[in-house]
Design a protein around this motif. Sequence first.
Motif, PDB file in Angstrom:
ATOM      1  N   ALA A   1       0.856  -1.190   0.000  1.00  0.00           N
ATOM      2  CA  ALA A   1       0.000   0.000   0.000  1.00  0.00           C
ATOM      3  C   ALA A   1       0.887   1.232   0.000  1.00  0.00           C
ATOM      4  CB  ALA A   1      -0.913   0.009   1.227  1.00  0.00           C
ATOM      5  N   SER A   2       0.338   2.347  -0.460  1.00  0.00           N
ATOM      6  CA  SER A   2       1.099   3.595  -0.509  1.00  0.00           C
ATOM      7  C   SER A   2       0.163   4.772  -0.276  1.00  0.00           C
ATOM      8  CB  SER A   2       1.806   3.746  -1.857  1.00  0.00           C
ATOM      9  OG  SER A   2       0.865   3.715  -2.926  1.00  0.00           O
ATOM     10  N   LEU A   3       0.735   5.840   0.255  1.00  0.00           N
ATOM     11  CA  LEU A   3      -0.049   7.042   0.525  1.00  0.00           C
ATOM     12  C   LEU A   3       0.890   8.243   0.561  1.00  0.00           C
ATOM     13  CD1 LEU A   3      -2.864   8.214   1.334  1.00  0.00           C
ATOM     14  CD2 LEU A   3      -2.176   7.886   3.716  1.00  0.00           C
ATOM     15  N   GLY A   4       0.476   9.293  -0.104  1.00  0.00           N
ATOM     16  CA  GLY A   4       1.226  10.544  -0.050  1.00  0.00           C
ATOM     17  C   GLY A   4       0.374  11.642   0.552  1.00  0.00           C
ATOM     18  N   ALA A   5       1.003  12.528   1.293  1.00  0.00           N
ATOM     19  CA  ALA A   5       0.280  13.649   1.904  1.00  0.00           C
ATOM     20  C   ALA A   5       1.176  14.867   1.889  1.00  0.00           C
ATOM     21  CB  ALA A   5      -0.121  13.311   3.336  1.00  0.00           C
ATOM     22  N   PRO A   6       0.616  16.052   1.617  1.00  0.00           N
ATOM     23  CA  PRO A   6       1.443  17.256   1.650  1.00  0.00           C
ATOM     24  C   PRO A   6       1.891  17.568   3.068  1.00  0.00           C
ATOM     25  CG  PRO A   6      -0.884  17.821   1.409  1.00  0.00           C
ATOM     26  CD  PRO A   6      -0.794  16.334   1.296  1.00  0.00           C
ATOM     27  N   LEU A   7       3.053  18.170   3.192  1.00  0.00           N
ATOM     28  CA  LEU A   7       3.473  18.650   4.504  1.00  0.00           C
ATOM     29  C   LEU A   7       2.566  19.804   4.924  1.00  0.00           C
ATOM     30  CD1 LEU A   7       7.355  18.796   4.132  1.00  0.00           C
ATOM     31  CD2 LEU A   7       6.099  17.355   5.732  1.00  0.00           C
ATOM     32  N   PRO A   8       2.160  19.857   6.192  1.00  0.00           N
ATOM     33  CA  PRO A   8       1.402  21.022   6.652  1.00  0.00           C
ATOM     34  C   PRO A   8       2.149  22.309   6.321  1.00  0.00           C
ATOM     35  CG  PRO A   8       1.425  19.311   8.334  1.00  0.00           C
ATOM     36  CD  PRO A   8       2.386  18.869   7.261  1.00  0.00           C
TER      37      PRO A   8
END
Length: 366
Positions: A37-44
């Motif tokens: 599985a993979s997930l990307g999220a922007p830095l706050p």
Amino acid sequence: MANSSSQLFVGLMTGTSLDGIDAVVVDLAGDTPQLVASLGAPLPAELRQQLFQLQAPSHDEIHLAQLAANAHSRACAEVVLALLKQADLTAADIVAVGNHGQTIRHRPEYRYTLQIGNHALLAEYSGITVVGDFRSRDVAAGGQGAPLVPAFHQALFAKPNSNRVLLNIGGIANLSWLSAKGEVIGFDSGPGNVLLDAWILQHLDRHYDANGEWAASGKVLPDLLAQMQSEPFFTLPAPKSTGRDLFHLDWLNHHLATRNDSPADVQATLCELSAWSIATAITQQGAPDEVYVCGGGVHNTHLIQRLAAHLPCPIQSTAALGVDPDWVEAFAFAWLAQRCLAGQTANLPAVTGARGERVLGAIWPA
């Protein structure tokens, strides 16, 4: 849920571009690692600004660095927990998290490199053992501490009887030359996206040049390009590594001090500098049979086209090898975490310049 024969690790990566957190779950039980599985999220946004400020000396920076490390770990924990939920997994299913942390200083010539991140806090928030601080042992042994991914590239991507290049274009570009004879050469070639991102942020208030469209709208300035190509780093022999400590807006502004060029033309010239420096670093090793690209730069169409113009062979994404180019670096730090827990060495002295092979990383139990 994980099956009893799996060995699941989480890999986390936030790179020089400061664009986000990449997280993967990888099954390392078999001979061929599998992406689960993979997930990307922007830095706050606030954390991103804090990290930018820490790239240069400032007032009370020790306190600011610790606050940023705590915020970085909270953000990473949120991504890890969201990733586990997405994959229908629990913390108990994961052996460990391999966390690169965020580089804010890289000065191996002074025998240190600093990747901030409160690993103890991440272990506390996630309930999972954390392995981090991968670079410092190699630096202690006289190495550059970077790049570390060539050992992973060799394990996953090497092909007998082929000179295969794995190229990561992040803020800084680095390459792994996997020779037909089984030897590995790896080093940082210079800027990837770092100058492109900084210039477009300053002029258009955008974090990156989507598809390289702004660079493509300008023209390359040969005299400016030649001036920037004179940077001594480009002619240093490997092992070598670099980062924002060298390639930053002040470095660029030094070259622009007596000029009044179109910002779009400067962007085009920076793109050419990245393409030229990468291609030169590759072809100095010989004629590659295959070049596979990963990292954020793979999405910069203009940069890839300019790079292709300098190289004697086709360029493909690592997707052609079965690994999405956005997740290769995070994948590598899951692999490095497994090596640490198993007491196995993970650096390549021929790549980093260390005195010998070393077990990399420190462990914060759940």
